[in-house]
Scaffold this motif. Sequence first.
Motif, PDB file in Angstrom:
ATOM      1  N   UNK B 298      59.285   8.424 -18.454  1.00 56.22           N
ATOM      2  CA  UNK B 298      60.082   8.237 -17.237  1.00 56.22           C
ATOM      3  C   UNK B 298      61.568   8.364 -17.546  1.00 56.22           C
ATOM      4  N   UNK B 299      61.994   7.778 -18.672  1.00 52.64           N
ATOM      5  CA  UNK B 299      63.408   7.866 -19.049  1.00 52.64           C
ATOM      6  C   UNK B 299      63.793   9.296 -19.376  1.00 52.64           C
ATOM      7  N   UNK B 301      62.479  12.039 -18.338  1.00 53.80           N
ATOM      8  CA  UNK B 301      62.517  12.888 -17.143  1.00 53.80           C
ATOM      9  C   UNK B 301      63.845  12.731 -16.421  1.00 53.80           C
ATOM     10  N   UNK B 302      64.327  11.509 -16.338  1.00 55.71           N
ATOM     11  CA  UNK B 302      65.625  11.266 -15.694  1.00 55.71           C
ATOM     12  C   UNK B 302      66.755  11.929 -16.480  1.00 55.71           C
ATOM     13  N   UNK B 304      66.516  14.442 -18.500  1.00 55.03           N
ATOM     14  CA  UNK B 304      66.364  15.889 -18.375  1.00 55.03           C
ATOM     15  C   UNK B 304      66.928  16.372 -17.039  1.00 55.03           C
TER      16      UNK B 304
END
Lengths: 95, 320
Positions: B298-299, B301-302, B304
């Motif tokens: 999740x981290x 993806x943010x 990126x």
Amino acid sequence: MNQAEWPLWEVFIRSKQGLDHKHVGSLHAADATMAIQNARDVYTRRMEGVSIWVVESVHVHASNPDDSAAFFDPANDKVYRHPTFYEVPDSIKHM
Amino acid sequence: METVEINLEEQFQARIDADVRIEPKDWMPDAYRKTLIRQISQHAHSELVGMLPEGNWITRAPSLKRKSILLAKVQDEAGHGLYLYSAAETLGASRDQMLADLHSGKAKYSSIFNYPTLSWADMGCVGWLVDGAAILNQVPLCRTSYGPYARAMVRVCKEESFHQRQGFEIMQTLCEGTPVQKEMAQEALNRWWWPTLMMFGPKDADSPNTAQSMNWRIKRFTNDELRQKFVDMMVPQAEFLGLTVPDPNVKWNQTKNGYDFGEVDWEEFWNVVKGNGMCNKDRLGARIKAHEEGAWVREAALAHAAKRKQREQQEKSAAA
Ligand SMILES: [Fe+2]
Ligand SMILES: [Fe+2]
Ligand SMILES: [Fe+2]
């Protein structure tokens, strides 16, 4: 635990070529690309769509239901906008 | 001030009584909002935790066909969780908070998922009985008074019917197989029958919130009404399979045009609800582990997304 939540996106799907996109729900995703991919995985697993739009939910502005009486009322007393307002003689065809 | 409040409540109830759907931005009583958030998030949690007992069999499904079907079903359940979390979010609940409440044990999920899935026949029983019970619960919810919840349920119900059929097919295949396979099917039915009856919740007499929920048309049938429907539906299906429902008190009752049946072990029900079922710890542990081990994804993806945005902006200003 307390990292930022992925933003929320509203999902619109065109079920068939020629029809309009329709709101189907929402989901969280880090960006638009991911939102579209996730929307495909959750909302079109059974060929429900041929096209997907996503819009970040914060960009959707809506009318206020509390004002809906005043807001939509003006349309209410203009019956002459509907064809059924006019009486057509029985002998007139194709109108 | 007081009278305005009363008026709003009266108007709200009048809309409900006229079967007008309530939408996210409409005025609603606080208690209505709270009840819905609790019910919808509990339902979402059940879909999420519900993946675990079946996920347990994906690698051990007896054929590639069964494995593909089971994977598709489990994926559907993840989707159901998502539809429902989204519906709860329209009421102002936050996804992170809902998950945190599930993981801390503050929020509940269906007690059925705290029972173990010991044999392949359990995959049959889960689909046939558990999804069958879920469908009975969910079909009336397609007409529930809160718009986003009702629309989510329409989507869910469309997908559920394959779940029940694949479960029934597993049972039928086993029942038409060797005596050992049939015994396995019977043994699974023996274990799942009573816990599925508990899925409809406590008896009406012990369910103090039912009246209000019916009044708000959040619920459209009482727990006991649904439980009776379920028994009436399932007893003939078990007979068709050549299996016996593990309740000596099941008997057709002509006068009520339904089956009589025995009393659920409510002590067991409350015990599982309180967290002392066979798998409560396991399920919650697995859920928390998946969530924590997924944190870096999740981290990332943010991070990126932020990087990509920055690059796009740089390219834009370079071109300008
Ligand atoms: Fe489901
Ligand atoms: Fe469900
Ligand atoms: Fe299901």
